[in-house]
Design an enzyme around this catalytic site. Structure first.
Site, mmCIF file in Angstrom:
data_model
loop_
_atom_site.group_PDB
_atom_site.id
_atom_site.type_symbol
_atom_site.label_atom_id
_atom_site.label_comp_id
_atom_site.label_asym_id
_atom_site.label_seq_id
_atom_site.Cartn_x
_atom_site.Cartn_y
_atom_site.Cartn_z
ATOM 1 N N GLU A 12 0.817 -1.221 0.000
ATOM 2 C CA GLU A 12 0.000 0.000 0.000
ATOM 3 C C GLU A 12 0.851 1.272 0.000
ATOM 4 O OE1 GLU A 12 -4.141 -1.698 1.950
ATOM 5 O OE2 GLU A 12 -2.533 -1.153 3.334
ATOM 6 N N ASP A 196 -11.792 -6.650 -3.332
ATOM 7 C CA ASP A 196 -12.616 -7.873 -3.233
ATOM 8 C C ASP A 196 -14.002 -7.483 -2.728
ATOM 9 O OD1 ASP A 196 -10.699 -7.704 -0.619
ATOM 10 O OD2 ASP A 196 -12.730 -8.348 -0.064
HETATM 11 O O1 4EH Z 1 -4.736 -4.747 6.078
HETATM 12 C C1 4EH Z 1 -5.753 -5.704 5.883
HETATM 13 C C2 4EH Z 1 -5.509 -6.510 4.624
HETATM 14 C C3 4EH Z 1 -6.178 -7.862 4.614
HETATM 15 S S1 4EH Z 1 -5.554 -9.048 5.743
HETATM 16 C C4 4EH Z 1 -7.080 -5.005 5.624
HETATM 17 N N1 4EH Z 1 -6.954 -4.630 4.235
HETATM 18 C C5 4EH Z 1 -6.173 -5.652 3.561
HETATM 19 C C6 4EH Z 1 -8.194 -4.205 3.582
HETATM 20 C C7 4EH Z 1 -9.130 -5.281 3.100
HETATM 21 C C8 4EH Z 1 -10.001 -6.029 3.901
HETATM 22 N N2 4EH Z 1 -10.196 -6.054 5.246
HETATM 23 C C9 4EH Z 1 -11.138 -6.913 5.719
HETATM 24 C C10 4EH Z 1 -9.340 -5.683 1.801
HETATM 25 N N3 4EH Z 1 -10.315 -6.629 1.771
HETATM 26 C C11 4EH Z 1 -10.742 -6.857 3.042
HETATM 27 C C12 4EH Z 1 -11.704 -7.722 3.600
HETATM 28 N N4 4EH Z 1 -11.869 -7.726 4.948
HETATM 29 N N5 4EH Z 1 -12.449 -8.552 2.846
HETATM 30 C C13 4EH Z 1 -4.268 -9.836 4.937
HETATM 31 C C14 4EH Z 1 -4.263 -10.119 3.606
HETATM 32 N N6 4EH Z 1 -3.232 -10.729 3.032
HETATM 33 C C15 4EH Z 1 -2.182 -11.076 3.733
HETATM 34 C C16 4EH Z 1 -2.168 -10.804 5.067
HETATM 35 N N7 4EH Z 1 -3.217 -10.210 5.640
#
Ligand code: 4EH
Length: 234
Positions: A12, A196
């Site tokens: 990010e 997503d």
């Molecule tokens: O910083 C976390 C990341 C996912 S956890 C929150 N961010 C991305 C936003 C996000 C999010 N949060 C909750 C995007 N989609 C989301 C969702 N629910 N469906 C992560 C992801 N990949 C590797 C490690 N941790």
């Protein structure tokens, strides 16, 4: 003027550091902070690591230790609103913690005594983002962001968050950053590009699109920084 730009994950903030090219690196409180001079203003940049606790620590550090006077967050989010598609931009007008729950005592979800269900973002930075959007020929949805310490990959949980908070998007850091900035009286701007739909396919969609969506958000954030700087000089 000193402006903080934060994200949660390395992807990010990487596009922002790439654009700046040169910066100074400082280790503080078990995290790395990047400092640069950009168009005559001082920037402090960091990714916090995931979740409300780490993002609280980083936002507080950027303000109290590095002296940031404004804070902009760039990142990705899961869509709650069915209007939002992968790559779409959402700017928070208010934020809530969807996993803060003392409803057993009759309080509404997201509320604790002496707190509030929602923290409101800075209206003048949202206004500036509309100028940036029109200059870029992009559309940005202004809406409610719900934050919690969980990656939501479940239609039922997502719909509950949508119904309870009227949330348009969800993520894991925005509301905690908002609480810090509100308490310390630092104007903040939280931008997210959709990666997503927070449904059963969320982890796959996230893996496929997080990097491209993070770039979309970071590009807009840098235009926002330009706008804030221009506006400050007026
Ligand atoms: O910083 C976390 C990341 C996912 S956890 C929150 N961010 C991305 C936003 C996000 C999010 N949060 C909750 C995007 N989609 C989301 C969702 N629910 N469906 C992560 C992801 N990949 C590797 C490690 N941790």
């Amino acid at each position: 003027m000193r402006i903080a730009i934060m994200g949660a994950m390395p992807e990010e903030v990487a596009p922002i550091l790439k654009k700046l090219g040169e910066y100074k690196t400082t280790e503080y409180a078990k995290n790395t902070y990047y400092e640069a001079t950009y168009k005559g203003v001082e920037l402090v940049i960091a990714y916090s690591k995931i979740g409300k606790v780490f993002s609280t620590l980083t936002a507080t550090t950027m303000i109290e230790h590095f002296g940031a006077e404004k804070l902009l967050f760039s990142g990705v989010a899961g869509a709650v609103s069915p209007e939002l598609r992968v790559g779409d931009l959402v700017v928070a007008n208010k934020l809530s913690q969807h996993d803060l729950d003392i409803t057993a005592f009759g309080h509404p979800s997201g509320f604790v005594p002496e707190g509030a269900v929602f923290v409101e973002a800075d209206a003048s930075m949202i206004d500036l983002s509309k100028e940036v959007a029109s200059e870029m020929g992009k559309s940005v949805k202004e809406g409610i962001i719900a934050t919690g310490d969980q990656f939501v990959a479940n239609e039922e949980r997502k719909n509950w968050i949508g119904d309870t908070f009227q949330a348009d998007a969800l993520e894991m850091e925005g509301a905690s950053v908002a609480v810090v900035c509100d308490a310390l009286d630092v104007p903040f701007f939280i931008l997210r590009a959709i990666s997503d739909a927070a449904d059963m396919d969320a982890s796959f969609s996230f893996d496929e699109f997080m990097e491209s969506s993070a770039i979309i958000s970071a590009e807009f954030i840098m235009k926002m920084v330009d706008k804030v700087i221009d506006n400050n000089a007026k």
